[in-house]
Design a protein around this motif. Structure first.
Motif, PDB file in Angstrom:
ATOM      1  N   LYS A  77     -38.784 -53.959   5.912  1.00  0.00           N
ATOM      2  CA  LYS A  77     -37.894 -53.855   4.809  1.00  0.00           C
ATOM      3  C   LYS A  77     -38.765 -52.950   4.006  1.00  0.00           C
ATOM      4  O   LYS A  77     -38.086 -51.630   3.386  1.00  0.00           O
ATOM      5  CB  LYS A  77     -37.658 -55.161   3.907  1.00  0.00           C
ATOM      6  CG  LYS A  77     -36.474 -55.972   4.588  1.00  0.00           C
ATOM      7  CD  LYS A  77     -36.171 -56.971   3.696  1.00  0.00           C
ATOM      8  CE  LYS A  77     -35.089 -57.824   4.436  1.00  0.00           C
ATOM      9  NZ  LYS A  77     -34.620 -59.011   3.353  1.00  0.00           N
ATOM     10  N   GLN A  79     -41.191 -50.874   4.908  1.00  0.00           N
ATOM     11  CA  GLN A  79     -41.402 -49.452   5.667  1.00  0.00           C
ATOM     12  C   GLN A  79     -40.108 -48.788   5.461  1.00  0.00           C
ATOM     13  O   GLN A  79     -40.117 -47.428   5.199  1.00  0.00           O
ATOM     14  CB  GLN A  79     -41.589 -49.926   7.110  1.00  0.00           C
ATOM     15  CG  GLN A  79     -43.131 -50.535   7.191  1.00  0.00           C
ATOM     16  CD  GLN A  79     -43.465 -50.647   8.574  1.00  0.00           C
ATOM     17  OE1 GLN A  79     -42.657 -50.619   9.543  1.00  0.00           O
ATOM     18  NE2 GLN A  79     -44.719 -50.935   8.893  1.00  0.00           N
ATOM     19  N   HIS A  80     -39.084 -49.570   5.659  1.00  0.00           N
ATOM     20  CA  HIS A  80     -37.479 -48.711   5.654  1.00  0.00           C
ATOM     21  C   HIS A  80     -37.427 -48.134   4.080  1.00  0.00           C
ATOM     22  O   HIS A  80     -37.004 -47.306   3.982  1.00  0.00           O
ATOM     23  CB  HIS A  80     -36.561 -49.693   5.876  1.00  0.00           C
ATOM     24  CG  HIS A  80     -34.992 -49.067   5.989  1.00  0.00           C
ATOM     25  ND1 HIS A  80     -34.780 -48.245   6.766  1.00  0.00           N
ATOM     26  CD2 HIS A  80     -34.002 -49.361   5.119  1.00  0.00           C
ATOM     27  CE1 HIS A  80     -33.644 -47.806   6.628  1.00  0.00           C
ATOM     28  NE2 HIS A  80     -33.216 -48.454   5.370  1.00  0.00           N
ATOM     29  N   VAL A  82     -39.695 -47.321   2.106  1.00  0.00           N
ATOM     30  CA  VAL A  82     -40.524 -46.225   1.879  1.00  0.00           C
ATOM     31  C   VAL A  82     -39.978 -44.876   2.582  1.00  0.00           C
ATOM     32  O   VAL A  82     -39.949 -43.808   1.933  1.00  0.00           O
ATOM     33  CB  VAL A  82     -42.062 -46.331   2.329  1.00  0.00           C
ATOM     34  CG1 VAL A  82     -42.704 -45.013   2.530  1.00  0.00           C
ATOM     35  CG2 VAL A  82     -42.603 -47.240   1.553  1.00  0.00           C
ATOM     36  N   TYR A  83     -39.405 -44.911   3.700  1.00  0.00           N
ATOM     37  CA  TYR A  83     -38.909 -44.125   4.648  1.00  0.00           C
ATOM     38  C   TYR A  83     -37.541 -43.416   3.816  1.00  0.00           C
ATOM     39  O   TYR A  83     -37.344 -42.281   3.687  1.00  0.00           O
ATOM     40  CB  TYR A  83     -38.238 -44.750   6.009  1.00  0.00           C
ATOM     41  CG  TYR A  83     -37.408 -43.825   6.753  1.00  0.00           C
ATOM     42  CD1 TYR A  83     -38.045 -42.637   7.239  1.00  0.00           C
ATOM     43  CD2 TYR A  83     -36.072 -43.797   6.817  1.00  0.00           C
ATOM     44  CE1 TYR A  83     -37.284 -41.746   8.124  1.00  0.00           C
ATOM     45  CE2 TYR A  83     -35.439 -43.206   7.573  1.00  0.00           C
ATOM     46  CZ  TYR A  83     -35.719 -41.990   8.349  1.00  0.00           C
ATOM     47  OH  TYR A  83     -35.079 -41.262   9.045  1.00  0.00           O
ATOM     48  N   VAL A  84     -36.687 -44.485   3.396  1.00  0.00           N
ATOM     49  CA  VAL A  84     -35.414 -43.870   2.494  1.00  0.00           C
ATOM     50  C   VAL A  84     -36.063 -43.142   1.367  1.00  0.00           C
ATOM     51  O   VAL A  84     -35.282 -42.234   0.825  1.00  0.00           O
ATOM     52  CB  VAL A  84     -34.690 -45.085   2.211  1.00  0.00           C
ATOM     53  CG1 VAL A  84     -33.420 -44.631   1.269  1.00  0.00           C
ATOM     54  CG2 VAL A  84     -33.938 -45.711   3.329  1.00  0.00           C
ATOM     55  N   GLN A  85     -37.127 -43.576   0.457  1.00  0.00           N
ATOM     56  CA  GLN A  85     -37.280 -42.979  -0.501  1.00  0.00           C
ATOM     57  C   GLN A  85     -37.769 -41.524  -0.250  1.00  0.00           C
ATOM     58  O   GLN A  85     -37.706 -40.569  -1.107  1.00  0.00           O
ATOM     59  CB  GLN A  85     -38.464 -43.734  -1.250  1.00  0.00           C
ATOM     60  CG  GLN A  85     -38.766 -43.613  -2.745  1.00  0.00           C
ATOM     61  CD  GLN A  85     -39.616 -44.552  -3.271  1.00  0.00           C
ATOM     62  OE1 GLN A  85     -40.263 -45.095  -2.482  1.00  0.00           O
ATOM     63  NE2 GLN A  85     -39.709 -44.997  -4.470  1.00  0.00           N
ATOM     64  N   LYS A  86     -38.613 -41.456   0.884  1.00  0.00           N
ATOM     65  CA  LYS A  86     -38.967 -40.035   1.266  1.00  0.00           C
ATOM     66  C   LYS A  86     -38.022 -39.140   1.545  1.00  0.00           C
ATOM     67  O   LYS A  86     -38.009 -37.996   1.363  1.00  0.00           O
ATOM     68  CB  LYS A  86     -39.924 -40.263   2.344  1.00  0.00           C
ATOM     69  CG  LYS A  86     -41.414 -40.709   2.125  1.00  0.00           C
ATOM     70  CD  LYS A  86     -42.215 -40.642   3.363  1.00  0.00           C
ATOM     71  CE  LYS A  86     -43.580 -41.402   3.134  1.00  0.00           C
ATOM     72  NZ  LYS A  86     -44.497 -41.424   4.250  1.00  0.00           N
ATOM     73  N   LEU A  87     -36.882 -39.747   2.311  1.00  0.00           N
ATOM     74  CA  LEU A  87     -35.639 -38.834   2.477  1.00  0.00           C
ATOM     75  C   LEU A  87     -35.102 -38.336   1.214  1.00  0.00           C
ATOM     76  O   LEU A  87     -34.849 -37.088   1.194  1.00  0.00           O
ATOM     77  CB  LEU A  87     -34.693 -39.736   3.444  1.00  0.00           C
ATOM     78  CG  LEU A  87     -35.018 -39.866   4.794  1.00  0.00           C
ATOM     79  CD1 LEU A  87     -34.007 -40.681   5.602  1.00  0.00           C
ATOM     80  CD2 LEU A  87     -35.226 -38.679   5.443  1.00  0.00           C
ATOM     81  N   ARG A  88     -35.044 -39.255   0.302  1.00  0.00           N
ATOM     82  CA  ARG A  88     -34.222 -38.785  -1.013  1.00  0.00           C
ATOM     83  C   ARG A  88     -35.100 -37.667  -1.602  1.00  0.00           C
ATOM     84  O   ARG A  88     -34.533 -37.101  -2.371  1.00  0.00           O
ATOM     85  CB  ARG A  88     -33.975 -40.115  -1.838  1.00  0.00           C
ATOM     86  CG  ARG A  88     -33.032 -40.926  -1.201  1.00  0.00           C
ATOM     87  CD  ARG A  88     -32.529 -42.296  -2.160  1.00  0.00           C
ATOM     88  NE  ARG A  88     -31.326 -42.851  -1.349  1.00  0.00           N
ATOM     89  CZ  ARG A  88     -31.058 -44.094  -1.607  1.00  0.00           C
ATOM     90  NH1 ARG A  88     -31.908 -44.795  -2.420  1.00  0.00           N
ATOM     91  NH2 ARG A  88     -30.164 -44.679  -1.256  1.00  0.00           N
TER      92      ARG A  88
END
Length: 92
Positions: A77, A79-80, A82-88
């Motif tokens: 959760k 890691q996901h 952090v990934y979404v935050q980077k995309l945004r």
């Protein structure tokens, strides 16, 4: 006369347990797809599939096939997130 002009509507009921029946709540939920007279059965099946997908039952069943430790779930959760935050951040 007005009764003859009204379109007859048939309702198909498919028994499908909702996500709640797999968790703590043991209530069954039925997916009801109203089909108007003359409407294509393929369209009714498409509506059913869309409603069934929204229940999340298949996703829940796949998740329950193997046990995941709570620490692993928590780590995934994070890691996901952090990934979404980077995309945004990349969008802005």
């Amino acid at each position: 006369m007005a009764e003859n002009l009204r379109r007859e509507e048939k309702t198909f009921t498919f028994a499908a347990a909702s996500q709640n029946s797999l968790t703590k709540n043991k209530g069954n939920c039925m997916i009801i797809v109203p089909v108007k007279d003359g409407e294509n059965i393929e369209r009714a099946l498409k509506k059913f599939k869309r409603k069934f997908e929204k229940t999340g039952m298949v996703k829940e069943l796949r998740a329950r096939q193997h046990f995941n430790k709570p620490s692993v779930v928590h780590r995934l959760k994070i890691q996901h997130a952090v990934y979404v935050q980077k995309l945004r951040a990349a969008e802005e």
